[in-house]
Structure formats: C-alpha cells, structure tokens
Motif scaffolding. Structure first.
Motif, PDB file in Angstrom:
ATOM      1  N   THR A 105       0.834  -1.196   0.000  1.00  0.00           N
ATOM      2  CA  THR A 105       0.000   0.000   0.000  1.00  0.00           C
ATOM      3  C   THR A 105       0.872   1.249   0.000  1.00  0.00           C
ATOM      4  O   THR A 105       1.748   1.406   0.846  1.00  0.00           O
ATOM      5  CB  THR A 105      -0.918   0.017   1.240  1.00  0.00           C
ATOM      6  N   MET A 106       0.625   2.116  -0.973  1.00  0.00           N
ATOM      7  CA  MET A 106       1.336   3.392  -1.073  1.00  0.00           C
ATOM      8  C   MET A 106       0.322   4.482  -1.341  1.00  0.00           C
ATOM      9  O   MET A 106      -0.715   4.237  -1.966  1.00  0.00           O
ATOM     10  CB  MET A 106       2.341   3.377  -2.221  1.00  0.00           C
ATOM     11  N   SER A 107       0.637   5.673  -0.857  1.00  0.00           N
ATOM     12  CA  SER A 107      -0.251   6.803  -1.135  1.00  0.00           C
ATOM     13  C   SER A 107       0.552   8.093  -1.196  1.00  0.00           C
ATOM     14  O   SER A 107       1.643   8.204  -0.631  1.00  0.00           O
ATOM     15  CB  SER A 107      -1.343   6.918  -0.069  1.00  0.00           C
ATOM     16  N   VAL A 108      -0.023   9.070  -1.880  1.00  0.00           N
ATOM     17  CA  VAL A 108       0.521  10.429  -1.921  1.00  0.00           C
ATOM     18  C   VAL A 108      -0.672  11.379  -1.985  1.00  0.00           C
ATOM     19  O   VAL A 108      -1.647  11.117  -2.681  1.00  0.00           O
ATOM     20  CB  VAL A 108       1.489  10.635  -3.117  1.00  0.00           C
ATOM     21  N   THR A 109      -0.610  12.442  -1.182  1.00  0.00           N
ATOM     22  CA  THR A 109      -1.654  13.465  -1.210  1.00  0.00           C
ATOM     23  C   THR A 109      -0.992  14.822  -1.361  1.00  0.00           C
ATOM     24  O   THR A 109       0.126  15.048  -0.878  1.00  0.00           O
ATOM     25  CB  THR A 109      -2.512  13.466   0.071  1.00  0.00           C
ATOM     26  N   LEU A 110      -1.700  15.722  -2.015  1.00  0.00           N
ATOM     27  CA  LEU A 110      -1.188  17.066  -2.257  1.00  0.00           C
ATOM     28  C   LEU A 110      -2.356  18.036  -2.192  1.00  0.00           C
ATOM     29  O   LEU A 110      -3.433  17.757  -2.723  1.00  0.00           O
ATOM     30  CB  LEU A 110      -0.522  17.114  -3.638  1.00  0.00           C
ATOM     31  N   GLN A 111      -2.141  19.160  -1.507  1.00  0.00           N
ATOM     32  CA  GLN A 111      -3.205  20.152  -1.358  1.00  0.00           C
ATOM     33  C   GLN A 111      -2.606  21.549  -1.444  1.00  0.00           C
ATOM     34  O   GLN A 111      -1.631  21.864  -0.773  1.00  0.00           O
ATOM     35  CB  GLN A 111      -3.909  19.996  -0.009  1.00  0.00           C
ATOM     36  N   ALA A 112      -3.205  22.372  -2.293  1.00  0.00           N
ATOM     37  CA  ALA A 112      -2.858  23.797  -2.328  1.00  0.00           C
ATOM     38  C   ALA A 112      -3.733  24.498  -1.300  1.00  0.00           C
ATOM     39  O   ALA A 112      -4.893  24.114  -1.084  1.00  0.00           O
ATOM     40  CB  ALA A 112      -3.111  24.371  -3.710  1.00  0.00           C
ATOM     41  N   GLY A 114      -6.352  26.452   0.420  1.00  0.00           N
ATOM     42  CA  GLY A 114      -7.652  26.895  -0.071  1.00  0.00           C
ATOM     43  C   GLY A 114      -8.238  25.975  -1.129  1.00  0.00           C
ATOM     44  O   GLY A 114      -9.320  26.228  -1.624  1.00  0.00           O
ATOM     45  N   GLY A 115      -7.534  24.904  -1.478  1.00  0.00           N
ATOM     46  CA  GLY A 115      -8.019  23.987  -2.505  1.00  0.00           C
ATOM     47  C   GLY A 115      -8.318  22.615  -1.944  1.00  0.00           C
ATOM     48  O   GLY A 115      -8.125  22.347  -0.756  1.00  0.00           O
ATOM     49  N   ARG A 116      -8.773  21.737  -2.795  1.00  0.00           N
ATOM     50  CA  ARG A 116      -9.109  20.376  -2.389  1.00  0.00           C
ATOM     51  C   ARG A 116      -7.875  19.489  -2.377  1.00  0.00           C
ATOM     52  O   ARG A 116      -6.899  19.752  -3.061  1.00  0.00           O
ATOM     53  CB  ARG A 116     -10.122  19.776  -3.356  1.00  0.00           C
ATOM     54  N   VAL A 117      -7.968  18.426  -1.619  1.00  0.00           N
ATOM     55  CA  VAL A 117      -6.885  17.448  -1.545  1.00  0.00           C
ATOM     56  C   VAL A 117      -6.953  16.558  -2.787  1.00  0.00           C
ATOM     57  O   VAL A 117      -8.020  16.068  -3.154  1.00  0.00           O
ATOM     58  CB  VAL A 117      -7.002  16.588  -0.269  1.00  0.00           C
ATOM     59  N   VAL A 118      -5.804  16.353  -3.422  1.00  0.00           N
ATOM     60  CA  VAL A 118      -5.687  15.435  -4.551  1.00  0.00           C
ATOM     61  C   VAL A 118      -4.821  14.283  -4.070  1.00  0.00           C
ATOM     62  O   VAL A 118      -3.756  14.503  -3.475  1.00  0.00           O
ATOM     63  CB  VAL A 118      -5.030  16.129  -5.764  1.00  0.00           C
ATOM     64  N   SER A 119      -5.273  13.037  -4.296  1.00  0.00           N
ATOM     65  CA  SER A 119      -4.509  11.909  -3.771  1.00  0.00           C
ATOM     66  C   SER A 119      -4.491  10.743  -4.748  1.00  0.00           C
ATOM     67  O   SER A 119      -5.315  10.658  -5.660  1.00  0.00           O
ATOM     68  CB  SER A 119      -5.083  11.451  -2.429  1.00  0.00           C
ATOM     69  N   ASP A 120      -3.530   9.870  -4.521  1.00  0.00           N
ATOM     70  CA  ASP A 120      -3.418   8.615  -5.243  1.00  0.00           C
ATOM     71  C   ASP A 120      -3.046   7.555  -4.219  1.00  0.00           C
ATOM     72  O   ASP A 120      -2.014   7.665  -3.558  1.00  0.00           O
ATOM     73  CB  ASP A 120      -2.351   8.712  -6.334  1.00  0.00           C
ATOM     74  N   LYS A 121      -3.917   6.558  -4.064  1.00  0.00           N
ATOM     75  CA  LYS A 121      -3.666   5.502  -3.094  1.00  0.00           C
ATOM     76  C   LYS A 121      -3.954   4.166  -3.752  1.00  0.00           C
ATOM     77  O   LYS A 121      -4.930   4.022  -4.490  1.00  0.00           O
ATOM     78  CB  LYS A 121      -4.550   5.675  -1.859  1.00  0.00           C
ATOM     79  N   CYS A 139       0.616  28.329  -1.116  1.00  0.00           N
ATOM     80  CA  CYS A 139       1.325  27.322  -0.332  1.00  0.00           C
ATOM     81  C   CYS A 139       0.724  25.953  -0.632  1.00  0.00           C
ATOM     82  O   CYS A 139      -0.445  25.848  -1.008  1.00  0.00           O
ATOM     83  CB  CYS A 139       1.184  27.606   1.163  1.00  0.00           C
ATOM     84  N   VAL A 140       1.523  24.920  -0.458  1.00  0.00           N
ATOM     85  CA  VAL A 140       1.031  23.556  -0.631  1.00  0.00           C
ATOM     86  C   VAL A 140       1.539  22.698   0.515  1.00  0.00           C
ATOM     87  O   VAL A 140       2.522  23.043   1.180  1.00  0.00           O
ATOM     88  CB  VAL A 140       1.481  22.937  -1.973  1.00  0.00           C
ATOM     89  N   ARG A 141       0.860  21.577   0.747  1.00  0.00           N
ATOM     90  CA  ARG A 141       1.365  20.568   1.674  1.00  0.00           C
ATOM     91  C   ARG A 141       1.176  19.212   1.038  1.00  0.00           C
ATOM     92  O   ARG A 141       0.220  18.971   0.293  1.00  0.00           O
ATOM     93  CB  ARG A 141       0.701  20.659   3.036  1.00  0.00           C
ATOM     94  N   ALA A 142       2.106  18.317   1.349  1.00  0.00           N
ATOM     95  CA  ALA A 142       2.085  16.982   0.760  1.00  0.00           C
ATOM     96  C   ALA A 142       2.349  15.944   1.834  1.00  0.00           C
ATOM     97  O   ALA A 142       3.049  16.207   2.816  1.00  0.00           O
ATOM     98  CB  ALA A 142       3.151  16.880  -0.329  1.00  0.00           C
ATOM     99  N   THR A 143       1.773  14.769   1.628  1.00  0.00           N
ATOM    100  CA  THR A 143       1.978  13.644   2.525  1.00  0.00           C
ATOM    101  C   THR A 143       2.184  12.398   1.677  1.00  0.00           C
ATOM    102  O   THR A 143       1.488  12.205   0.678  1.00  0.00           O
ATOM    103  CB  THR A 143       0.755  13.435   3.439  1.00  0.00           C
ATOM    104  N   GLY A 144       3.120  11.572   2.077  1.00  0.00           N
ATOM    105  CA  GLY A 144       3.367  10.321   1.382  1.00  0.00           C
ATOM    106  C   GLY A 144       3.454   9.188   2.384  1.00  0.00           C
ATOM    107  O   GLY A 144       3.939   9.379   3.500  1.00  0.00           O
ATOM    108  N   ALA A 145       2.999   8.009   1.991  1.00  0.00           N
ATOM    109  CA  ALA A 145       3.031   6.856   2.894  1.00  0.00           C
ATOM    110  C   ALA A 145       3.309   5.588   2.099  1.00  0.00           C
ATOM    111  O   ALA A 145       2.846   5.431   0.973  1.00  0.00           O
ATOM    112  CB  ALA A 145       1.714   6.720   3.638  1.00  0.00           C
ATOM    113  N   ILE A 146       4.074   4.700   2.739  1.00  0.00           N
ATOM    114  CA  ILE A 146       4.312   3.358   2.218  1.00  0.00           C
ATOM    115  C   ILE A 146       4.119   2.421   3.401  1.00  0.00           C
ATOM    116  O   ILE A 146       4.849   2.493   4.391  1.00  0.00           O
ATOM    117  CB  ILE A 146       5.722   3.205   1.633  1.00  0.00           C
TER     118      ILE A 146
END
Length: 158
Positions: A105-112, A114-121, A139-146
C-alpha cells in the motif's frame, strides 16, 4: 572605355555567372555546394546541438518520478521518500519506495492552500502518484506513505 561590340567567350562566361544564382564562397573563394554561408550553418548546428539533450533523455525529475518541474522538497522516511516538484504554476508530488519489488500500500496526497486534496492511493511496486495541483502563488502541503510509515512536508512554497 568598354567595347560595345560582341563579347568574347571569356566575357560571356563572366556575364553568365553574374546573372546566375549566387553561391556563397568557401575558403579561398571556392564555391561550396548548397550555397549557405558558413556562419548560418554553424548557427543551425549549435541550435540543433542545444536541442539534443531536450529531445534525447528526459530530465532527472521526469525520468525518476513522472513529474515535470524542478525538485522543490524531498522528505525521506524508513521505507521511501516523498518528492515534491514545482513548475511555474503547478506543484507535483510522488511517493517513491526505497526498495521496489512486491506490491504494498502506497499513497501520496497534495493540497494547495484553499483547494481540495488530490490523492493517489493503491497497491504499487515502485511509486504512488504523480498528483498535480494548480498552485500559482499558493502554499502547498504533501503527505506520502508506504505501508504504515509516512512523511509530510507541512505548508511549503509560500
């Protein structure tokens, strides 16, 4: 004074050359086939040589991740790393496994901001993503998981 009578064979050949197409002179005044000046050929050669790296192999960011742009932030964790790339108006993120191989299981999320979260899991062997958001002057924030291990950037590129 010039004679106005019939021209001799040498003068006729000179007149035919003057009236015909003009060819560029090469070294020592010799005409070259093609008729292009040396400077123009060199300019074209240098322009084509400059395009070869662009057309040949993709850049490091493109080959390693599927994201275009320059690397903006890389956050490592025990099972992989989260990579964020920035182009003029877009930000892209991927999560890449340290040891590709079996599906997990892997995932990545990205959000600008004021915007919506875009993810791939999903269950991948090498990487999750890429995901891209429009982030011109945001500004943006990102999260990744394995597996159960993850990393986050917090708000960046402000």
């Amino acid at each position: 004074m010039r004679p106005t009578g019939p021209a001799g064979p040498a003068e006729a050949a000179g007149a035919a050359e003057a009236a015909g197409p003009v060819e560029a002179a090469g070294p020592a005044g010799r005409a070259r086939p093609g008729g292009r000046p040396l400077l123009a050929r060199l300019v074209v050669l240098f322009l084509l040589a400059g395009l070869v790296p662009l057309l040949g192999a993709p850049g490091v960011a493109q080959a390693a991740s599927g994201c275009s742009g320059r690397p903006a932030k890389t956050v490592g964790f025990s099972t992989g790393e989260l990579r964020v790339y920035k182009s003029r108006a877009h930000v892209c993120a991927v999560t890449v496994a340290k040891k590709p191989g079996k599906r997990r299981t892997m995932s990545v999320t990205l959000q600008a901001r004021g915007g919506r979260v875009v993810s791939d899991k999903g269950r991948y062997t090498k990487m999750a993503g890429p995901v891209t958001v429009d982030a011109l002057n945001r500004c943006v924030r990102a999260t990744g998981a394995i597996g159960k291990k993850s990393a986050s950037t917090g708000w960046i590129l402000c």
